[in-house]
Design a protein around this motif. Structure first.
Motif, PDB file in Angstrom:
ATOM      1  N   UNK A 106       0.868  -1.317   0.043  1.00  0.00           N
ATOM      2  CA  UNK A 106       0.090   0.042  -0.031  1.00  0.00           C
ATOM      3  C   UNK A 106       0.998   1.324   0.060  1.00  0.00           C
ATOM      4  N   UNK A 107       0.709   2.235  -1.046  1.00  0.00           N
ATOM      5  CA  UNK A 107       1.314   3.370  -1.093  1.00  0.00           C
ATOM      6  C   UNK A 107       0.295   4.555  -0.455  1.00  0.00           C
ATOM      7  N   UNK A 108       0.721   4.977   0.509  1.00  0.00           N
ATOM      8  CA  UNK A 108      -0.273   6.060   1.256  1.00  0.00           C
ATOM      9  C   UNK A 108       0.158   7.439   1.367  1.00  0.00           C
ATOM     10  N   UNK A 109      -0.390   8.491   0.831  1.00  0.00           N
ATOM     11  CA  UNK A 109      -0.124   9.943   1.351  1.00  0.00           C
ATOM     12  C   UNK A 109      -0.303  10.014   2.637  1.00  0.00           C
ATOM     13  N   UNK A 110       0.511  11.007   3.436  1.00  0.00           N
ATOM     14  CA  UNK A 110       0.532  11.023   4.587  1.00  0.00           C
ATOM     15  C   UNK A 110      -0.464  11.951   5.243  1.00  0.00           C
ATOM     16  N   UNK A 111      -1.749  11.663   5.341  1.00  0.00           N
ATOM     17  CA  UNK A 111      -3.018  12.290   5.805  1.00  0.00           C
ATOM     18  C   UNK A 111      -3.739  11.421   6.770  1.00  0.00           C
ATOM     19  N   UNK A 127      -4.515 -10.434   9.446  1.00  0.00           N
ATOM     20  CA  UNK A 127      -5.165 -11.059  10.129  1.00  0.00           C
ATOM     21  C   UNK A 127      -5.962 -12.172   9.443  1.00  0.00           C
ATOM     22  N   UNK A 128      -6.187 -12.008   8.194  1.00  0.00           N
ATOM     23  CA  UNK A 128      -6.754 -12.848   7.154  1.00  0.00           C
ATOM     24  C   UNK A 128      -5.897 -13.744   6.524  1.00  0.00           C
ATOM     25  N   UNK A 129      -4.626 -13.487   6.624  1.00  0.00           N
ATOM     26  CA  UNK A 129      -3.665 -14.376   6.000  1.00  0.00           C
ATOM     27  C   UNK A 129      -2.777 -13.604   4.848  1.00  0.00           C
ATOM     28  N   UNK A 130      -2.942 -12.387   4.632  1.00  0.00           N
ATOM     29  CA  UNK A 130      -2.277 -11.705   3.488  1.00  0.00           C
ATOM     30  C   UNK A 130      -1.375 -11.103   3.832  1.00  0.00           C
ATOM     31  N   UNK A 131      -0.192 -11.248   2.949  1.00  0.00           N
ATOM     32  CA  UNK A 131       0.995 -10.426   3.260  1.00  0.00           C
ATOM     33  C   UNK A 131       1.013  -9.179   2.648  1.00  0.00           C
ATOM     34  N   UNK A 132       1.001  -8.197   3.514  1.00  0.00           N
ATOM     35  CA  UNK A 132       0.935  -6.640   3.282  1.00  0.00           C
ATOM     36  C   UNK A 132       1.814  -5.731   3.991  1.00  0.00           C
ATOM     37  N   UNK A 133       2.319  -5.056   3.079  1.00  0.00           N
ATOM     38  CA  UNK A 133       3.391  -3.963   3.656  1.00  0.00           C
ATOM     39  C   UNK A 133       2.584  -2.431   3.389  1.00  0.00           C
ATOM     40  N   UNK A 134       2.976  -1.423   3.796  1.00  0.00           N
ATOM     41  CA  UNK A 134       2.608  -0.104   3.806  1.00  0.00           C
ATOM     42  C   UNK A 134       3.694   0.947   3.749  1.00  0.00           C
ATOM     43  N   UNK A 135       3.697   1.820   2.711  1.00  0.00           N
ATOM     44  CA  UNK A 135       4.725   2.707   2.771  1.00  0.00           C
ATOM     45  C   UNK A 135       4.086   4.166   2.843  1.00  0.00           C
ATOM     46  N   UNK A 136       4.274   5.105   3.794  1.00  0.00           N
ATOM     47  CA  UNK A 136       3.689   6.270   3.900  1.00  0.00           C
ATOM     48  C   UNK A 136       4.503   7.408   3.336  1.00  0.00           C
ATOM     49  N   UNK A 137       4.154   8.303   2.350  1.00  0.00           N
ATOM     50  CA  UNK A 137       4.917   9.154   1.628  1.00  0.00           C
ATOM     51  C   UNK A 137       4.486  10.568   2.387  1.00  0.00           C
ATOM     52  N   UNK A 146       7.425  19.878  11.078  1.00  0.00           N
ATOM     53  CA  UNK A 146       6.203  19.002  11.304  1.00  0.00           C
ATOM     54  C   UNK A 146       6.516  17.646  11.142  1.00  0.00           C
ATOM     55  N   UNK A 147       6.343  16.850  12.203  1.00  0.00           N
ATOM     56  CA  UNK A 147       6.835  15.595  12.295  1.00  0.00           C
ATOM     57  C   UNK A 147       5.926  14.490  11.076  1.00  0.00           C
ATOM     58  N   UNK A 148       4.689  15.119  10.880  1.00  0.00           N
ATOM     59  CA  UNK A 148       3.845  14.278   9.889  1.00  0.00           C
ATOM     60  C   UNK A 148       3.855  15.186   8.519  1.00  0.00           C
ATOM     61  N   UNK A 149       4.848  15.474   7.791  1.00  0.00           N
ATOM     62  CA  UNK A 149       4.871  15.990   6.592  1.00  0.00           C
ATOM     63  C   UNK A 149       3.610  15.272   5.488  1.00  0.00           C
ATOM     64  N   UNK A 150       3.063  16.224   4.532  1.00  0.00           N
ATOM     65  CA  UNK A 150       2.063  15.690   3.741  1.00  0.00           C
ATOM     66  C   UNK A 150       2.696  14.981   2.696  1.00  0.00           C
ATOM     67  N   UNK A 151       1.677  14.147   1.984  1.00  0.00           N
ATOM     68  CA  UNK A 151       2.201  13.341   0.972  1.00  0.00           C
ATOM     69  C   UNK A 151       1.447  14.234  -0.176  1.00  0.00           C
ATOM     70  N   UNK A 152       2.154  14.829  -1.184  1.00  0.00           N
ATOM     71  CA  UNK A 152       1.901  15.473  -2.389  1.00  0.00           C
ATOM     72  C   UNK A 152       2.426  14.722  -3.593  1.00  0.00           C
ATOM     73  N   UNK A 153       2.564  15.662  -4.650  1.00  0.00           N
ATOM     74  CA  UNK A 153       2.964  15.289  -6.104  1.00  0.00           C
ATOM     75  C   UNK A 153       4.059  14.143  -6.002  1.00  0.00           C
ATOM     76  N   UNK A 154       4.917  14.107  -5.082  1.00  0.00           N
ATOM     77  CA  UNK A 154       6.098  13.157  -5.360  1.00  0.00           C
ATOM     78  C   UNK A 154       5.757  11.935  -5.217  1.00  0.00           C
ATOM     79  N   UNK A 155       4.554  11.520  -4.409  1.00  0.00           N
ATOM     80  CA  UNK A 155       3.994  10.193  -4.219  1.00  0.00           C
ATOM     81  C   UNK A 155       4.155   9.544  -5.664  1.00  0.00           C
ATOM     82  N   UNK A 156       3.836  10.340  -6.855  1.00  0.00           N
ATOM     83  CA  UNK A 156       3.885   9.636  -7.989  1.00  0.00           C
ATOM     84  C   UNK A 156       5.178   8.915  -8.205  1.00  0.00           C
TER      85      UNK A 156
END
Length: 545
Positions: A106-111, A127-137, A146-156
Motif C-alpha cells: 500500500x502506498x499512502x499519502x501522509x494524511x 489477520x486474514x493471512x495476506x502479506x501486506x506492507x505499507x509505505x507512507x509518503x 512538522x513530524x507528519x509532512x504531507x504526501x503530495x505530488x512526489x508520491x507519484x
C-alpha cells in the motif's frame, strides 16, 4: 454558485472514474464491483502473479490515482469522495481481491484519514493471512518541523519506482525497500495564486491580488507564507530553495500543474525552473503536466528527486498508464542561426506630378475624415476607423512630400504603399489594405491594366479577409467602384457606385464581418459602415481632381 459542471454531486466521482476508464488508450482499466459505495479501479490484465501495488485517497486530485494504474505502475486505486479518504472496507476489499502469493504494498499519502483507513485495512488483511506492507509518503517540505509532512505530488515517483521493481518480478521486501528509498529521496513544494473550489461550495479568495501563497496543501490548506509578487522567476527561485538538496548527485524535477494553470504559464515556469542556477545539474524533467491536482487550484508544485541508478532506470521505463508523462533528459537549448530576410520592397524614388496630386488627394481626404469616421465607428465598432486610415494616410503623404515614393512607376508605388500600410495602420485594416495594394501591384507588374489589377487586389482582400458584398464592410463600396472601372466607365461613374454602395450599408441589418458582426440590427440601423464611407470619399476626391 458552484463552479462545477456536474449532474448530481453524489454521482460526481463515479461518473468521473467512468470517464477516465473510457479514455484509457490501452483499454486496460476496469471497475472492481463489490459494493455500490466502494470505488476500486484496477488493471484489467491483473493475474496476481506479482506484488500488488494499491494506492488511492480522496478524489479531486485527478489523474491521481486512477490515472496511474497499468503496467509498470499501480495495480489498483481506491477512491474516496472529493478530498475524503476511502473507507476501511473499500481498502480491505481491494487488498483481498487483488493480492496473490507475492503480497501487496500500500502506498499512502501522509494524511490522517488515509493513514488510519489504509492502516486498519492492512491489519485486517494480515489477520486474514495476506502479506501486506505499507509505505507512507510525506514529501511536502513546506513545514520542515512538522513530524507528519504531507504526501503530495512526489508520491507519484514512489508509484513509479515501486511499479518498476514490481513489474520485473521482485518480491514484496524488495518492492517495499525501493518504495521507502524513493520516498526518502523526494522533496516537494507548491505555490498558488488562488485556492481550489469545492463542488456546491463557494471558496473565498484568501490570496491577495498580485501575490502568491507558498506551501499550501493539495486540499486548499493554507500555506506557510505569501510572496508579494507574481514574477515567475522569483517564485521558481523560492520553490527551488526549499526542494533542492545540497549535494551534487543526479536529480530529476517533476513539475506538476495543480489544476488551474494555463499551458502557457506552465511552459514559462518550467523554463524558469530549469534555467535557475539552483537547478543546474538536474538530469531529467517530468512534466509540466497535471499529475496530482487540487481540483481547479491555480498553482503548481515542483518535486526534486535525488537519483540512484535504480531510480533513473525506473523513471525512464515505459508504462501503460494514462496520467504519467515520459521523463526527458534535460539538455541545453539549441537554435539554428539564420540571416533575417528583409521583406521591404526596395524601389527607386521618382517624380510624377499627376500621380502626386492623386496620392495627396487621397491622403488629405482620409486625414480630414478622421474625426467623422471615428464617430461613425464608435456606433458600430471600437471607434478607431478614422484614426487607422488617417495614420496610413499621414505616412504616405509624408513620404510623398519627402520625395521617397516611386511615383512614376505605378506597380512599384502600389507595392510600397502596401508595405507602409501594413506597418503603420496596424490591426486587420492595415493588413487588408496591404493585401489589396500588394496584389494589385503584382498584377500591374505582369502587364494588367490598372482596373484589372485593382480587381485582383479586391479578390485577394475578399479571399483572405472573408468578407463579401452585403456583409456591411468597405467592400460594399469598393467592389462596385472597381467593377465600374473594369467595365470601362469613367471615374465619375465609379465614384457614384462607391457612394451608392456606402449608402446601402446603412440599411443592412446584419454585419457579417469585423467588430460590427457582434452587434444586433438595432445598433446598426441607419449607420453606414465607416470603412465604406472612407472608400466613397476617396473616389469622390479623385473624381474632383
Amino acid at each position: 454558485m458552484t463552479r462545477f459542471v456536474m449532474n448530481k454531486k453524489d454521482d460526481l466521482v463515479d461518473s468521473a472514474l467512468d470517464g477516465m476508464i473510457y479514455a484509457s488508450p490501452w483499454g486496460n482499466l476496469v471497475r472492481l464491483e463489490v459494493d455500490p459505495h466502494i470505488r476500486i479501479v484496477m488493471r484489467k490484465d491483473w493475474q496476481k502473479q506479482q506484488v500488488a501495488l494499491i494506492s488511492g485517497g480522496g478524489s479531486g486530485h485527478e489523474p491521481a490515482h486512477a490515472g496511474f494504474i497499468g503496467k509498470g505502475m499501480l495495480t489498483a486505486a481506491v477512491c474516496g469522495d472529493v478530498f475524503a479518504s476511502p473507507s476501511v472496507d473499500a481498502v480491505y476489499n481491494a487488498i483481498i481481491h487483488l493480492t496473490g502469493e507475492a503480497g501487496c504494498l500500500l502506498i499512502v499519502k501522509n494524511y490522517t484519514g488515509d493513514r488510519l483507513n489504509f492502516g486498519l485495512a492492512a491489519e485486517k488483511a494480515r489477520k486474514a493471512g495476506f502479506h501486506v506492507n505499507m509505505v507512507i509518503v510525506g514529501d511536502d517540505v513546506a513545514l520542515p518541523d512538522n513530524p507528519q509532512p504531507r504526501g503530495v505530488a512526489g508520491t507519484l515517483l514512489v508509484h513509479k519506482v515501486a511499479g518498476f521493481v514490481a513489474e520485473r518480478g521482485e518480491d514484496l521486501a524488495a518492492v517495499t525497500e525501493a518504495a521507502e528509498a524513493a520516498s526518502r529521496a523526494i522533496a516537494t513544494m507548491g505555490v498558488a495564486l488562488s485556492s481550489c473550489h469545492l463542488p456546491d461550495e463557494e471558496s473565498g479568495e484568501r490570496v491577495p491580488p498580485g501575490s502568491v501563497e507558498i506551501g499550501l496543501g493539495i486540499h486548499g490548506e493554507p500555506g506557510i507564507d505569501q510572496l508579494k509578487t507574481q514574477n515567475s522567476q522569483q517564485i521558481a527561485q523560492a520553490l527551488l530553495e526549499k526542494v533542492m538538496p545540497e549535494h551534487d548527485q543526479p536529480r530529476a524535477l517533476l513539475v506538476n500543474n495543480l489544476g488551474g494553470m494555463s499551458a502557457l504559464e506552465m511552459s514559462l515556469v518550467t523554463r524558469d525552473l530549469i534555467e535557475s542556477p539552483l537547478s543546474q545539474g538536474c538530469d531529467y524533467l517530468i512534466g509540466p503536466a497535471p499529475l496530482m491536482t487540487a481540483l481547479d487550484m491555480k498553482g503548481y508544485s515542483v518535486t526534486c528527486m535525488t537519483l540512484t541508478p535504480l531510480f533513473e532506470e525506473a523513471i525512464c521505463a515505459p508504462v501503460e498508464v494514462t496520467g504519467w508523462v515520459n521523463a526527458v533528459k534535460i539538455t541545453p537549448l539549441q537554435s539554428v542561426k539564420a540571416t533575417k530576410q528583409a521583406s521591404e520592397h526596395r524601389a527607386q524614388p521618382s517624380d510624377n506630378p499627376a500621380v502626386a496630386r492623386s496620392v495627396n488627394a487621397i491622403c488629405d481626404t482620409l486625414i480630414a475624415s478622421e474625426s467623422e469616421l471615428n464617430k461613425l465607428d464608435a456606433q458600430v465598432g471600437d471607434g478607431d476607423t478614422g484614426s487607422t486610415f488617417a495614420a496610413g494616410a499621414r505616412q504616405i503623404k509624408r513620404e510623398c512630400a519627402d520625395r521617397h515614393l516611386p511615383l512614376n512607376a505605378l506597380p512599384e508605388l502600389l507595392a510600397v504603399v502596401g508595405e507602409r500600410l501594413a506597418t503603420v495602420m496596424g490591426g486587420s485594416s492595415g493588413v487588408l489594405m496591404a493585401i489589396f495594394f500588394t496584389a494589385a501591384a503584382q498584377q500591374l507588374a505582369e502587364g494588367d491594366a490598372l482596373p484589372a489589377a485593382l480587381q485582383q487586389g479586391l479578390e485577394k482582400m475578399k479571399e483572405y479577409g472573408g468578407a463579401k458584398p452585403g456583409d456591411r464592410t468597405l467592400i460594399d463600396a469598393l467592389q462596385p467602384a472597381i467593377e465600374a472601372l473594369v467595365a470601362g466607365k469613367p471615374l465619375a461613374a465609379a465614384a457614384d457606385a462607391a457612394q451608392q454602395g456606402s449608402d446601402a450599408t446603412a440599411s443592412m441589418g446584419q454585419a457579417k464581418a469585423g467588430r460590427s458582426s457582434y452587434l444586433n440590427s438595432a445598433n446598426l440601423n441607419g449607420v453606414p459602415d465607416p470603412g465604406a464611407v472612407a472608400v466613397a470619399r476617396v473616389f469622390a476626391a479623385l473624381n474632383s481632381l
